[in-house]
Design an enzyme around this catalytic site. Structure first.
Site, short mmCIF file in Angstrom:
data_model
loop_
_atom_site.label_atom_id
_atom_site.label_comp_id
_atom_site.label_asym_id
_atom_site.label_seq_id
_atom_site.Cartn_x
_atom_site.Cartn_y
_atom_site.Cartn_z
N TYR A 27 -1.69 -0.51 8.74
CA TYR A 27 -1.64 0.64 7.83
C TYR A 27 -1.34 1.95 8.56
O TYR A 27 -1.54 2.05 9.78
CB TYR A 27 -2.97 0.77 7.09
N GLU B 110 2.22 -0.29 6.41
CA GLU B 110 1.92 0.14 5.05
C GLU B 110 1.50 1.60 5.08
O GLU B 110 0.34 1.91 5.39
CB GLU B 110 0.79 -0.71 4.46
N SER C 236 -2.29 0.08 -5.94
CA SER C 236 -2.83 -1.16 -6.51
C SER C 236 -2.14 -1.43 -7.84
O SER C 236 -1.89 -0.50 -8.61
CB SER C 236 -4.33 -1.04 -6.72
N HIS D 202 5.61 -7.57 0.33
CA HIS D 202 4.16 -7.40 0.43
C HIS D 202 3.43 -8.15 -0.68
O HIS D 202 2.42 -7.68 -1.22
CB HIS D 202 3.76 -5.93 0.47
N HIS E 28 1.15 -2.59 -4.63
CA HIS E 28 0.71 -3.78 -3.90
C HIS E 28 1.07 -5.06 -4.65
O HIS E 28 1.00 -5.11 -5.88
CB HIS E 28 -0.81 -3.73 -3.67
#
Ligand SMILES: *[C@@H]1O[C@H](CO)[C@@H](O)[C@H](O)[C@H]1NC(C)=O
Ligand SMILES: *[C@@H]1O[C@H](CO)[C@@H](O)[C@H](O)[C@H]1NC(C)=O
Ligand SMILES: *[C@@H]1O[C@H](CO)[C@@H](O)[C@H](O)[C@H]1NC(C)=O
Length: 705
Positions: A510, A468, A275, A116, A224
């Site tokens: 997602y 995800e 994140s 990813h 991520h």
């Protein structure tokens, strides 16, 4: 009688609980870097993010685990430095490996996981939506990923040898934050109270040990791959590839990247709302009163707009490359802590693999309340267009993007149809922006059929998920699978560890919890099969657990595969026309020479008359070397995949085919003092004959002290 017993006792003393020889293990690595120039990058889906060179090569890393006693029972996990698995790429890999090894590798036991990362080469996904910004399908990228992944798998197969597996965990507190905390807060308070963080902080690692030491590992941790920003145009690997480089270099410091025998696997997990921009999201709004303030909490806006809200990584004050290094190094340190721990638990027991195709557009199941539930044909909500604090996220449908994009100009003739009343009801409360599931022209925009797969080795279950999952969605899936296994101990006993690996195999976008879906942040807007998506997956994975039981059972049917869309895709990206040089110049000519001497920690910048690197991807090779003189001989000190080097390509005259290549080397502080030079490896295309010829450019020597 006596001797074998003594031998067995000695073995037990040496390998107290690890039973070396219980498994056959194989590891391998392959270069999957597509064209590093003039190609849209994959992840942010930003039309203007066209690659201009190379920072680090993308790699696939392959891991095979087989039972020594019955090697029919095996799995092959390919962890690739790409944004996501894809059904087309996987289909091609499965076709090649099942032809090379009939009856050994197949649809059932091959899994493809993407790290990813958002700094790789784009154009390889087979559905239309992810192709929009790359002007369609890019065959060169697709082929590079397939070739390098097959190479990694073949190397892993050829390296199969007796070994043992053990596992452990550690917490990496600095490695991630939640980028949609307001959506997380929609989950029930009692459920949130079970967890210390709004992110999974735990890395789980499976260590591969052979007869002469450690051979590699597979680790699972969600963060991520958006450390490198959307305005970066050098192809790289983001933080997971950086972590892998750091570990492989630590294990074999004198081996070039991608050539080590130790293979470090940093696998993505329930990445959805994670994140790497761990300082938080702030307004970059020069001259406005809120400049430098945190973004608005619920919508991540600055003065009402999303564009000025940007997440900041730990190296923000220096650069996104620094943040990338730091987030990579936290994962590297975490893996090292586990690898070097002496309290790992051994894995022992059966190896199993199970894979099915599921049509997620029409799946029905009985919910916990006894009612029949269904999933929906794919659709994207308005929130998806808002993007995320890691970057104006996905495919850019903002007004004005139709100009200057000939691909979109063709496709807009097929713009998604008005959603039917049933489709609207099915997705509620999500307002539909793109009705992708009812758009089938020129071909499917988003997948309807996804791959569902799980691997088991001993006490460990790996769920390969086609999308995800957010933090809480992943926790619910893992816990439901674990609870079902524990309630049915005949499958694999009650000592069970479940990990998630994704996005794997198909990109199904997602997956949020139903409560998060109700809030419709970016992740909820991008949950394409509707509010019951997560509960459907929990049901599907739960139904498959019988296939990983100790009791042998025939693998599931492989019926229902999606159609191959890679045979006749739209592709508008132009090929290389020609390369040429100005009068008086030549390919590889040094245009900017190094100055005579440099100190450690400084940067060398040199420039050559170049040619487009699209002429030859130089897979498993390099576009440059930093050469060091040792006893009068030149030796390669660095390649294009070391993080300290960067390769930049620039077209200086499009009509005549001129280009220049700039190479930089940030001299490592621990580089040996001495004499160095830089070599550039290129290939040019003759505009008359089409013939591609290799050339090299080389600087004079310079000193480092
Ligand atoms: C890239 O974007 C970041 C974040 O918005 C910004 O801080 C940086 O200055 C940009 N870099 C370039 C080269 O424009
Ligand atoms: C299997 O693994 C468990 C947990 O690590 C360990 O306690 C046990 O001793 C192992 N059994 C064998 C036969 O190696
Ligand atoms: C090996 O495993 C396969 C698949 O589970 C099974 O069909 C076969 O009978 C096993 N062979 C032996 C010798 O146990």
């Amino acid at each position: 009688m006596f001797l074998p017993a003594l031998y067995a006792a000695t073995l037990l003393a040496l390998y107290p609980s690890s039973a070396l020889g219980q498994y056959l293990l194989g590891v391998g690595i392959g270069d999957v870097t597509g064209p590093v120039t003039e190609t849209n990058m994959m992840g942010y889906a930003d039309l203007s993010q066209t690659d201009t060179g190379l920072h680090m090569r993308q790699r696939s890393r392959a891991y095979i685990v087989a039972e020594a006693a019955n090697a029919t029972n095996r799995f092959l996990l390919i962890n690739s430095d790409i944004a996501m698995g894809d059904s087309g790429v996987r289909r091609a890999i499965v076709a090649k490996l099942s032809a090379l090894y009939p009856g050994v590798y197949d649809d059932n036991n091959i899994g493809l996981v993407g790290t990813h990362q958002h700094a790789g080469v784009g154009g390889y996904l087979e559905n239309l939506l992810p192709q929009l910004t790359s002007l369609g399908f890019v065959r060169e990228t697709f082929d590079a990923i397939v070739t390098g992944s097959v190479k990694a798998a073949v190397d892993a197969h050829n390296s199969l040898a007796a070994g043992s597996l053990s596992f452990g965990t550690t917490d990496i507190l600095q490695g991630n934050i939640n980028r949609s905390p307001s959506a997380y807060l929609a989950n029930p308070a009692e459920e949130r109270a079970k967890y210390a963080y709004d992110q999974d902080k735990t890395m789980t690692l499976i260590k591969f040990t052979g007869s002469s030491g450690d051979r590699g590992f597979l680790s699972f941790f969600p963060v991520h791959g958006t450390s490198l920003y959307q305005n970066n145009t050098l192809v790289s690997t983001d933080n997971k590839g950086m972590a892998a480089y750091l570990y492989e270099n630590y294990a074999e410091p004198n081996t070039a990247p991608g050539k080590t025998s130790f293979v470090a696997g940093f696998v993505q997990a329930n990445v959805g709302d994670t994140s790497p921009n761990t300082l938080g999201a702030f307004c970059q709004s020069p001259g406005k009163p809120y400049d430098g303030q945190p973004c608005e909490f619920y919508q991540s806006t600055c003065g009402g707009v999303t564009q000025e809200c940007h997440g900041r990584g730990p190296g923000f004050r220096v650069s996104d490359f620094e943040s990338n290094y730091l987030i990579g190094s936290y994962q590297f340190e975490g893996a090292k802590t586990i690898m070097e721990s002496n309290s790992l638990k051994s894995l022992n027991g059966s190896v199993r693999a199970a894979h099915i195709y599921v049509d997620m557009s029409t799946y029905t199941f009985k919910g916990a309340d006894g009612q029949t539930k269904r999933t929906c044909k794919p659709a994207m909500g308005y929130a998806f267009a808002g993007g995320t604090t890691d970057g104006p996220g996905a495919f850019d449908f903002k007004q004005g993007t139709t100009s200057g994009n000939p691909f979109w100009d063709i496709v807009k003739g097929f713009v998604t149809p008005q959603p039917s009343a049933d489709q609207v009801a099915c997705h509620a409360p999500k307002p539909i922006l793109l009705n992708t599931g009812e758009a089938t022209q020129p071909y499917d925009w988003q997948p309807k059929i996804v791959n569902v797969q799980l691997f088991r080795v001993g006490q460990m279950v790996i769920l390969l998920v086609p999308g995800e999952f957010t933090t809480m969605a992943g926790r619910r899936l893992r816990e439901a699978v674990k609870a079902k296994l524990v309630a049915n101990p005949s499958i694999m006993g009650t000592d069970v560890t479940v990990v998630i690996a994704g996005p794997s195999n198909t990109y199904g976008h997602y997956v949020t919890t139903k409560e998060e879906y109700g809030v419709q942040r970016y992740e909820g807007g991008s949950t394409i099969y509707g509010p019951n998506t997560l509960d459907a997956y929990i049901n599907i994975y739960g139904d498959m657990l019988g296939y990983i039981s100790d009791a042998p059972r025939a693998p599931p049917s492989q019926a229902g595969a999606p159609p191959d869309l890679t045979k006749n895709p739209l592709s508008l990206r132009t090929g290389v026309v020609l390369d040429n040089v100005p009068i008086g110049s030549s390919f590889g000519k040094v245009l900017t020479a190094p100055s005579g001497s440099y100190s450690k920690g400084s940067t060398v910048t040199v420039k050559f008359q170049g040619a487009t690197p699209r002429n030859n991807l130089r897979l498993e090779e390099t576009f440059l070397t930093i050469d060091r003189q040792v006893n009068g001989q030149w030796q390669t000190y660095r390649t294009d995949s070391h993080p300290s080097t960067k390769y930049n390509w620039k077209r200086t005259n499009g009509a005549l085919g001129y280009s220049e290549v700039t190479i930089t080397w940030d001299i490592e502080r621990d580089a040996p003092s001495g004499t160095y030079r830089i070599t550039y490896y290129g290939d040019y295309k003759n505009g008359w004959t089409g013939k591609i010829s290799a050339f090299t450019g080389q600087t004079g020597s310079f000193t480092v002290s």
